[in-house]
Design a protein around this motif. Structure first.
Motif, PDB file in Angstrom:
ATOM      1  N   LYS A   1     -13.748  -2.361  -7.416  1.00 46.53           N
ATOM      2  CA  LYS A   1     -12.531  -1.689  -6.981  1.00 46.53           C
ATOM      3  C   LYS A   1     -12.610  -0.182  -7.197  1.00 46.53           C
ATOM      4  O   LYS A   1     -12.193   0.608  -6.336  1.00 46.53           O
TER       5      LYS A   1
ATOM      6  N   ILE B   1      -5.470   0.519  -6.186  1.00 47.07           N
ATOM      7  CA  ILE B   1      -6.524   0.247  -7.157  1.00 47.07           C
ATOM      8  C   ILE B   1      -6.304   1.060  -8.428  1.00 47.07           C
ATOM      9  O   ILE B   1      -6.366   0.527  -9.546  1.00 47.07           O
TER      10      ILE B   1
ATOM     11  N   THR C   1      -6.802   2.996  -2.274  1.00 41.84           N
ATOM     12  CA  THR C   1      -7.134   3.778  -3.463  1.00 41.84           C
ATOM     13  C   THR C   1      -5.957   3.854  -4.428  1.00 41.84           C
ATOM     14  O   THR C   1      -6.113   3.665  -5.644  1.00 41.84           O
ATOM     15  N   ARG C   2      -4.787   4.134  -3.894  1.00 39.46           N
ATOM     16  CA  ARG C   2      -3.609   4.232  -4.768  1.00 39.46           C
ATOM     17  C   ARG C   2      -3.346   2.922  -5.495  1.00 39.46           C
ATOM     18  O   ARG C   2      -3.106   2.915  -6.715  1.00 39.46           O
TER      19      ARG C   2
ATOM     20  N   ALA D   1     -12.355   2.800  -4.398  1.00 34.69           N
ATOM     21  CA  ALA D   1     -11.420   3.922  -4.467  1.00 34.69           C
ATOM     22  C   ALA D   1     -12.144   5.254  -4.333  1.00 34.69           C
ATOM     23  O   ALA D   1     -11.735   6.137  -3.559  1.00 34.69           O
TER      24      ALA D   1
END
Length: 240
Positions: free
Chosen positions: A133, A213, A210-211, A137
């Motif tokens: 993860k 994760i 990304t946010r 990201a």
């Protein structure tokens, strides 16, 4: 009462996320079959009936195939996103220096073709997290910096830096690309937002993923940017 209200808000967001994941799973499954059929039959037409098609017909058929193949790529990427979001974090020690080296290899073609200088001024930390993860990201942030640039070859720079802030590690991606109008900051991490649809052919979920994760690891993400002056994306992770 404040704690109860906060719990209800968090539970509501978690429920929305689970419903969104289920929706994507069903949508992906239902779309794959007709897309494969369109791609397959259009391939047969282009190979077996090429002598019966004029230039316009061949052009239209090529456009159909390209569109079908792009939809397949989007579905594959969407399925990957669903799998990442739906499983719990498998936390281990993650060396961010190794992640950056893996990303250099992954984006080697774009880096070399654009003559991009990717600098890492100092050692990056080892953090506790899910390696896959965190790699995803950081991949999205590097991809974003490589894509949204208006500089000529040889003038493109990306710097990946680190700072320790009490109990947090702060990792920043600085670029000298096109920059972003501050009025879009609040929407930037929304699902599917693409400020410039003429650049890239992906579904536009990188920053959204990304946010989620980073927040699932107990961190946060922020942006500083100005049109024409590049962008700085920073995320924090708890110090292990």
């Amino acid at each position: 009462m404040a704690d109860a209200a906060e719990f209800e808000e968090v539970s509501g967001k978690e429920l929305e996320r689970e419903e969104l994941i289920r929706f994507f799973s069903v949508l992906s499954h239902d779309l794959k079959s007709p897309i494969f059929s369109i791609d397959g039959f259009s391939e047969l037409l282009s190979s077996d009936y090429a002598d019966r098609l004029d230039a316009d017909g061949k052009d239209f058929l090529a456009r159909i195939r390209n569109a079908a193949q792009q939809m397949r790529r989007v579905l594959d990427e969407m399925g990957h996103m669903v799998k990442l979001l739906s499983r719990p974090n498998a936390k281990r020690q993650v060396d961010l220096n190794e992640i950056v080296e893996e990303l250099r290899l992954k984006f080697n073609y774009a880096i070399e073709q654009g003559d991009v200088r990717v600098d890492v001024p100092g050692e990056l930390p080892v953090v506790a997290g899910d390696p896959e993860k965190i790699r995803e990201a950081m991949s999205a942030l590097l991809s974003n910096a490589l894509t949204f640039t208006d500089k000529t070859e040889g003038e493109r720079t990306i710097t990946i830096g680190h700072a320790r802030e009490r109990e947090l590690h702060r990792i920043c991606f600085d670029d000298n690309g096109v920059g972003i109008d501050p009025r879009y900051f609040d929407q930037l991490f929304d699902l599917g937002l693409k400020l410039d649809k003429s650049i890239g052919d992906g579904p536009g979920y990188g920053l959204y993923l990304t946010r989620h994760i980073i927040e699932s690891h107990g961190g946060s993400i922020s942006i500083e940017s100005e049109p024409g002056k590049g962008s700085r994306f920073c995320f924090t992770l708890p110090a292990s």
